[in-house]
Structure formats: structure tokens, C-alpha cells
Design an enzyme around this catalytic site. Structure first.
Site, PDB file in Angstrom:
ATOM      1  N   HIS A   1       0.707  -1.148  -0.221  1.00 32.94           N
ATOM      2  CA  HIS A   1      -0.049  -0.164   0.015  1.00 32.94           C
ATOM      3  C   HIS A   1       0.886   1.268  -0.050  1.00 32.94           C
ATOM      4  O   HIS A   1       0.397   2.263  -0.554  1.00 32.94           O
ATOM      5  CB  HIS A   1      -1.017  -0.069   1.260  1.00 32.94           C
ATOM      6  N   ASP A   2       2.033   1.465   0.692  1.00 36.03           N
ATOM      7  CA  ASP A   2       2.728   2.488   0.751  1.00 36.03           C
ATOM      8  C   ASP A   2       4.037   2.204  -0.296  1.00 36.03           C
ATOM      9  O   ASP A   2       5.018   3.043   0.112  1.00 36.03           O
ATOM     10  CB  ASP A   2       3.156   2.836   2.265  1.00 36.03           C
TER      11      ASP A   2
ATOM     12  N   LYS B   1       6.180   5.367  -1.371  1.00 34.53           N
ATOM     13  CA  LYS B   1       7.021   6.066  -0.344  1.00 34.53           C
ATOM     14  C   LYS B   1       8.508   5.508  -0.435  1.00 34.53           C
ATOM     15  O   LYS B   1       9.176   6.729   0.038  1.00 34.53           O
ATOM     16  CB  LYS B   1       6.812   6.014   0.987  1.00 34.53           C
TER      17      LYS B   1
ATOM     18  N   HIS C   1       2.780  10.102  -3.211  1.00 32.99           N
ATOM     19  CA  HIS C   1       3.249   8.567  -3.155  1.00 32.99           C
ATOM     20  C   HIS C   1       2.107   7.898  -3.630  1.00 32.99           C
ATOM     21  O   HIS C   1       2.385   6.652  -4.033  1.00 32.99           O
ATOM     22  CB  HIS C   1       3.632   8.126  -1.652  1.00 32.99           C
TER      23      HIS C   1
ATOM     24  N   HIS D   1      -6.094   4.383  -1.112  1.00 32.53           N
ATOM     25  CA  HIS D   1      -6.308   4.171   0.166  1.00 32.53           C
ATOM     26  C   HIS D   1      -6.705   5.426   0.952  1.00 32.53           C
ATOM     27  O   HIS D   1      -6.723   5.574   2.251  1.00 32.53           O
ATOM     28  CB  HIS D   1      -5.447   3.024   0.602  1.00 32.53           C
ATOM     29  N   HIS D   2      -6.039   6.567   0.418  1.00 32.57           N
ATOM     30  CA  HIS D   2      -6.396   7.921   0.955  1.00 32.57           C
ATOM     31  C   HIS D   2      -7.438   8.841   0.702  1.00 32.57           C
ATOM     32  O   HIS D   2      -7.559   9.966   0.780  1.00 32.57           O
ATOM     33  CB  HIS D   2      -4.972   8.745   0.955  1.00 32.57           C
TER      34      HIS D   2
ATOM     35  N   ASP E   1      -6.243   0.529   7.907  1.00 33.08           N
ATOM     36  CA  ASP E   1      -4.981   1.318   7.846  1.00 33.08           C
ATOM     37  C   ASP E   1      -5.522   2.370   8.992  1.00 33.08           C
ATOM     38  O   ASP E   1      -4.277   2.683   9.766  1.00 33.08           O
ATOM     39  CB  ASP E   1      -4.718   1.659   6.721  1.00 33.08           C
TER      40      ASP E   1
END
Length: 282
Positions: free
Chosen positions: A132-133, A136, A161, A185-186, A214
Site C-alpha cells: 500500500h505504501d 513512499k 506517494h 487508500h487515502h 489502516d
């Protein structure tokens, strides 16, 4: 020289067919002299041959398909192990809570199953949650592990990101279907999230499922910029965020099955351990 599976099957079929026809024809000619009886036995012999070779082909093809499934599973396991190593390195660089990415993957997969997700969609969700990240990785340490609040420009870079992660996964064939979570997801249920400002069910289901997990993990774990929240406060926050930040149906499903999902995440003492933390939940 190694013969490929389809050539081996064809070769065996041709050899067995030739042997069967030659031996059976000679045997019938030697044993049967009545023309009508010979014709009947030839028909029976033909049907017996079809049935026997059909069973043989079924077994051979099934055996080769099993070998292919084993090989594919071995390849998939190798991909998964490689990704876990990459994600572990990412979590260490990110100064993330121990086992963060793997933990939220387990819980998101569990919540997805409860929501009726299965098959290839569940497979993509699992990989997407693990990665998911991933975007980054492209961020500078000055932003990624900054202990204080990010300024406006740093926040703009941090928010990039999501798109970076999606773009990275589109460059890998077996991960192209896993981009919904890294990309979305944000996003927020009320449409005020990023990067696309999606609202409600326009947000991919995988991302809506993952966001609940999350947010829960971000609050209940100690981070470099905050201590772990008490569990009761975390659950109260989720209830308040339902319909605003988070999909209310996914929040309700998460809370209804909270104890089981929490077990998938691991022991509470691991989640609340200070000292290993992330830079931002931006």
C-alpha cells in the site's frame, strides 16, 4: 533432448495407437474367420480403443496440469517472498511499527473475505494491501521520517506517494491488478481525500476495505509523532469517521468482527510498542 509435454503426449498416443491397431488386427485375423463376427469385433475394438486412449489422455493431461499448478504456485510463493523482503526493508526505512505492512495485509484480507471478496479480486487485494505504501520508496528521508508536522510543500510531496505507488505497480505484469489500494487508500468517503477526490462507492472496494484497517492500525500503534491511542478511543474514532472519512458499511463490518480481525493482526503489545514508528499518516 527434453521433449515438451504436448509433444510427449502426441508421440505416446501415436505409438500406442499404431501398436494397438497392428496387434489387434493380426490377432482378429488369426482368430476370427466369420466376416460378420469380424466386423462386430472390429467395431468393439475401435470403441475400446477410443475409451482406453481417452482415459490415458485424461490421466496424462491431468498429471501435466498438476505439475503446472505446482510450478505456478512455487513461482507465486517466490514472488510473495520477494515482496515481503522488499516491504520489510521499506518498513525499516520508514521507521514503521514492526510488521505493519504484513499486519494490515492480514487484517484487510480477513475483512475482505467477510465482505464477500474472493478469487482473483481477493488475490489482488492482498498484494495491494502489502504494497500500500510502496510509493513512499521514492520520497526523501527528510519528509518520510520527519518527526514533526509536515509543511504544505512537504505534504504535497508526501501525498504524491499514492500516484507513485500505482505507477510502480503498473510496470509489473502480475501486480497491475493490485493498484487500487496503493492508489486510493487515502480517498475519503465524503470526497475530500486524494489523489483523485473520489466519493462514496466510486472509491474502489479494496481501498475502502483497507482504509478502515489502516486507520485503525495508525491510531492504535505508537508512531514517531504520537503515542498509541487507547483501544476504546480508536474504536470511537472509527464510529465517528463512518460516513465521512470511511465507508460506513466497512466500518460496521470491521466493528462487528473486531475481535477476530484483531487476532489476525497479532498481539496488542506488539502494536503498541513505542520506538518503531512511521513518519506520517498523510
Amino acid at each position: 533432448m527434453r521433449i515438451n509435454p504436448q509433444s510427449r503426449i502426441v508421440l505416446l498416443y501415436v505409438v500406442l495407437s499404431a501398436l494397438w491397431i497392428w496387434f489387434s488386427d493380426h490377432a482378429l485375423d488369426a482368430l476370427v474367420h466369420d466376416h460378420i463376427e469380424l466386423t462386430s469385433l472390429q467395431s468393439f475394438k475401435g470403441w475400446l480403443f477410443v475409451a482406453s486412449t481417452g482415459a490415458l489422455l485424461y490421466w496424462m493431461i491431468g498429471r501435466d496440469l498438476h505439475r503446472l499448478r505446482v510450478a505456478n504456485q512455487t513461482l507465486l510463493d517466490g514472488h510473495t517472498q520477494s515482496l515481503r523482503v522488499l516491504v520489510s526493508a521499506m518498513d525499516i526505512r520508514h521507521r514503521e511499527t514492526s510488521d505493519h505492512s504484513d499486519r494490515v495485509m492480514r487484517m484487510a484480507t480477513g475483512l475482505a473475505k467477510l465482505a464477500g471478496v474472493h478469487g482473483e479480486t481477493l488475490h489482488n487485494l492482498t498484494f495491494g494491501a502489502l504494497l500500500h505504501d510502496i510509493g513512499k520508496l521514492a520520497l526523501p528521508d527528510s519528509i518520510l521520517i520527519k518527526p514533526g508536522k509536515l509543511d504544505d510543500e512537504e505534504m504535497r510531496v508526501m501525498r504524491g506517494h499514492a500516484q507513485l505507488g500505482y505507477d510502480l505497480l503498473q510496470r509489473v505484469d502480475f501486480l497491475r491488478g493490485a493498484g487500487d489500494i496503493p492508489h486510493s487508500h487515502h480517498e475519503r468517503w465524503d470526497g475530500t481525500g486524494y489523489p483523485q477526490g473520489l466519493r462514496g462507492e466510486a472509491i474502489p472496494l479494496a481501498a475502502r476495505i483497507f482504509s478502515v484497517v489502516d486507520v485503525w492500525d495508525a491510531l492504535i500503534s505508537a508512531r514517531v509523532y504520537k503515542p498509541a491511542w487507547p483501544e476504546a478511543d480508536v474504536l470511537a474514532y472509527l464510529r465517528a469517521a463512518a460516513g465521512g472519512q470511511l465507508d460506513p458499511n466497512m466500518v460496521a463490518l470491521f466493528l462487528k468482527n473486531y475481535d477476530a480481525l484483531k487476532l489476525l493482526g497479532g498481539a496488542p503489545e506488539d502494536r503498541n510498542r513505542p520506538g518503531m514508528a512511521a513518519a506520517s499518516v498523510a
